[in-house]
Design a protein around this motif. Structure first.
Motif, PDB file in Angstrom:
ATOM      1  N   ASN A  21      -1.605  10.595  13.002  1.00 39.04           N
ATOM      2  CA  ASN A  21      -0.368  11.142  13.348  1.00 39.04           C
ATOM      3  C   ASN A  21       0.501  10.731  12.315  1.00 39.04           C
ATOM      4  O   ASN A  21       1.838  10.999  12.119  1.00 39.04           O
ATOM      5  CB  ASN A  21       0.057  10.608  14.632  1.00 39.04           C
ATOM      6  CG  ASN A  21      -0.322  11.667  15.789  1.00 39.04           C
ATOM      7  OD1 ASN A  21       0.051  12.586  15.934  1.00 39.04           O
ATOM      8  ND2 ASN A  21      -1.463  11.126  16.444  1.00 39.04           N
ATOM      9  N   ILE A  22       0.028   9.890  11.187  1.00 38.81           N
ATOM     10  CA  ILE A  22       0.912   9.455  10.096  1.00 38.81           C
ATOM     11  C   ILE A  22       1.173  10.549   8.939  1.00 38.81           C
ATOM     12  O   ILE A  22       0.056  11.397   8.970  1.00 38.81           O
ATOM     13  CB  ILE A  22       0.353   8.190   9.303  1.00 38.81           C
ATOM     14  CG1 ILE A  22       0.349   6.943  10.222  1.00 38.81           C
ATOM     15  CG2 ILE A  22       1.153   7.757   7.782  1.00 38.81           C
ATOM     16  CD1 ILE A  22      -0.252   5.645   9.924  1.00 38.81           C
ATOM     17  N   SER A  23       2.294  10.649   8.451  1.00 42.77           N
ATOM     18  CA  SER A  23       2.433  11.637   7.459  1.00 42.77           C
ATOM     19  C   SER A  23       1.235  11.819   6.549  1.00 42.77           C
ATOM     20  O   SER A  23       0.748  10.770   5.940  1.00 42.77           O
ATOM     21  CB  SER A  23       3.658  11.752   6.767  1.00 42.77           C
ATOM     22  OG  SER A  23       3.652  12.635   5.657  1.00 42.77           O
ATOM     23  N   ARG A  24       0.612  12.808   6.106  1.00 37.97           N
ATOM     24  CA  ARG A  24      -0.443  13.099   5.216  1.00 37.97           C
ATOM     25  C   ARG A  24       0.039  12.728   3.844  1.00 37.97           C
ATOM     26  O   ARG A  24      -0.788  12.607   2.804  1.00 37.97           O
ATOM     27  CB  ARG A  24      -0.818  14.746   4.996  1.00 37.97           C
ATOM     28  CG  ARG A  24      -1.475  15.095   6.574  1.00 37.97           C
ATOM     29  CD  ARG A  24      -2.672  14.326   6.951  1.00 37.97           C
ATOM     30  NE  ARG A  24      -3.088  14.886   8.056  1.00 37.97           N
ATOM     31  CZ  ARG A  24      -3.001  14.805   9.178  1.00 37.97           C
ATOM     32  NH1 ARG A  24      -2.095  13.733   9.733  1.00 37.97           N
ATOM     33  NH2 ARG A  24      -3.722  15.305  10.129  1.00 37.97           N
ATOM     34  N   LYS A  25       1.282  12.567   3.552  1.00 32.70           N
ATOM     35  CA  LYS A  25       1.664  12.381   2.195  1.00 32.70           C
ATOM     36  C   LYS A  25       1.424  10.823   1.969  1.00 32.70           C
ATOM     37  O   LYS A  25       1.571  10.382   0.848  1.00 32.70           O
ATOM     38  CB  LYS A  25       3.208  12.512   2.064  1.00 32.70           C
ATOM     39  CG  LYS A  25       3.757  13.906   2.149  1.00 32.70           C
ATOM     40  CD  LYS A  25       5.220  14.186   2.092  1.00 32.70           C
ATOM     41  CE  LYS A  25       5.702  15.754   2.424  1.00 32.70           C
ATOM     42  NZ  LYS A  25       7.106  15.819   2.228  1.00 32.70           N
ATOM     43  N   LYS A  26       1.204   9.980   3.089  1.00 30.09           N
ATOM     44  CA  LYS A  26       0.941   8.452   2.820  1.00 30.09           C
ATOM     45  C   LYS A  26      -0.503   8.151   2.635  1.00 30.09           C
ATOM     46  O   LYS A  26      -1.433   8.940   3.300  1.00 30.09           O
ATOM     47  CB  LYS A  26       1.622   7.932   3.975  1.00 30.09           C
ATOM     48  CG  LYS A  26       3.154   7.872   4.254  1.00 30.09           C
ATOM     49  CD  LYS A  26       3.717   7.078   5.239  1.00 30.09           C
ATOM     50  CE  LYS A  26       5.350   7.219   5.229  1.00 30.09           C
ATOM     51  NZ  LYS A  26       6.002   6.765   4.054  1.00 30.09           N
ATOM     52  N   LYS A 378       4.843   8.027  14.160  1.00 30.25           N
ATOM     53  CA  LYS A 378       5.735   8.786  13.870  1.00 30.25           C
ATOM     54  C   LYS A 378       7.084   7.970  13.432  1.00 30.25           C
ATOM     55  O   LYS A 378       8.016   8.799  12.898  1.00 30.25           O
ATOM     56  CB  LYS A 378       6.273   9.518  15.303  1.00 30.25           C
ATOM     57  CG  LYS A 378       5.128  10.742  15.661  1.00 30.25           C
ATOM     58  CD  LYS A 378       4.917  11.658  14.475  1.00 30.25           C
ATOM     59  CE  LYS A 378       3.735  12.681  14.995  1.00 30.25           C
ATOM     60  NZ  LYS A 378       3.539  13.671  14.021  1.00 30.25           N
TER      61      LYS A 378
END
Length: 380
Positions: A21-26, A378
């Motif tokens: 659920n962490i942003s795919r950008k990270k 989130k």
């Protein structure tokens, strides 16, 4: 030295849910001592995993109600069920209360791994230490060193040591001067004092009971075992028992006076709706000589009433090797209730069982694991 935006310590239910659920950008790295992820999730519930409960209330947990409330508001039982439904994980409801995987816990594990597939998975790496270096963290494992801006500690508790469980999460917290409550076994069978050794002789028998401990009332099956007492009711009761008496109602669905009045010439032991061996043992335990129901006096009734309130003090519990979970962990007041970030150490988060919140038996601890992981992710 490999650099990540986020390092997650632990590849269990909460760690994988957080990664997914962490942003795919990270960039994310997941670290675990085990050879495979989600080992505890895989074997739970006989391989079908009791994932949540039809009723998830704050009083089903031992822990900070305010923190629980804020977390469950953001990711509730309904959110979890919807997440599983969207990912086509079929569930079955048992006893009208417990949600289990219909096929296998592998169904949930596959979803978690699929959602976290963009993260680097570092398995068979023992977590040795975590240190702060300016605004970054330096993780040292048995394989090497890694750097990250943020670290999520999802290492669980000490139960199931055969699956690599340890108190490394508490050691990390204490190294940053974060207050913790040491782990103790929870959701575990209880051992007996000499006066209750008669229960051991009933090993294998079970019955539906109500157990009162502190201000809690637990309603489920109790199992007599070689080492003491176990079963769902006892496991949940162990969460709240620290010392002193517990009280067991062996006939919660019956009125004694009514049973006796209908018994007539029958012996009380034959009227009690329990296995005969248990009925006789209970009467001996309350020091009541079996007699015909019609001959039971008002003075007799005072003793017989103990069948609905048999009080005694357990000797202890079966220990971590038999415990479903650990009670204790990082104190909730050390964490921001909206992010689960440490108030003392920016960028350091604690989720799941490593936090001092423990649920009763029945899917509550997996609910907490998933909910806390989602809320943390989130806010990354």
């Amino acid at each position: 030295m490999k650099n990540y935006d986020v390092i997650i310590l632990g590849a269990g239910a909460s760690g994988l849910m957080c990664a997914g659920n962490i942003s795919r950008k990270k960039s994310v790295g997941i670290f675990d001592v085990n050879t495979k992820p989600a080992k505890k999730l895989k074997i739970s519930g006989g391989g079908k995993c009791n994932i949540t409960n039809i009723s998830v209330e704050l009083n089903n947990f031992d822990g900070d109600s305010e923190l629980l409330s804020k977390v469950f508001t953001k990711f509730s039982k309904e959110h979890l069920l919807d997440f599983l439904d969207r990912n086509r994980v079929e569930l079955e409801l048992r006893k009208g209360r417990y949600f289990f995987c219909k096929n296998s816990s592998d169904d949930i594990i596959e979803v978690l791994l699929r959602n976290a597939k963009y993260a680097d998975m570092h398995l068979s790496e023992e977590i040795l230490s975590l240190e702060k270096d300016g605004e970054d963290f330096i993780l040292t494992t048995s394989v090497g060193e890694y750097r990250a801006k943020k670290v999520v500690v999802a290492t669980g508790g000490k139960s199931f040591s055969v699956l690599g469980a340890s108190d490394i999460g508490l050691k990390i917290a204490k190294s940053f001067d974060i207050a913790v409550k040491e782990f103790t076994p929870a959701l575990v069978g209880l051992t007996l004092q000499k006066e209750q050794f008669w229960m051991k002789e009933l090993s294998g028998l079970s019955c539906y009971v109500h157990i009162k401990v502190e201000d809690r009332l637990l309603k489920e099956e109790m199992l007599f075992a070689h080492k003491g007492i176990s079963g769902p009711a006892v496991l949940s009761a162990s969460l709240y028992w620290k010392k002193g008496d517990i009280s067991i109602d062996f006939l919660p669905q019956y009125e004694l006076r009514e049973l006796i009045d209908k018994g007539g010439n029958k012996l009380l032991s034959s009227v009690i709706p329990l296995p005969k061996r248990l009925s006789k043992a209970l009467l001996q335990a309350i020091e009541f000589k079996d007699k015909e129901c019609r001959k039971i006096t008002s003075d007799d009734m005072k003793r017989v009433e103990r069948l609905k309130a048999y009080s005694f003090s357990p000797a202890g519990n079966f220990g971590f090797s038999k415990a479903e979970v650990s009670r204790g962990g990082v104190l909730s007041e050390e964490l921001d209730s909206t992010t689960l970030e440490s108030k003392k150490v920016k960028g350091l988060y604690f989720i799941g069982e490593v936090v001092d919140i423990t649920g009763e038996l029945g899917g509550y601890n997996f609910q907490w694991a998933f909910s806390s992981a989602y809320v943390c992710a989130k806010k990354m």
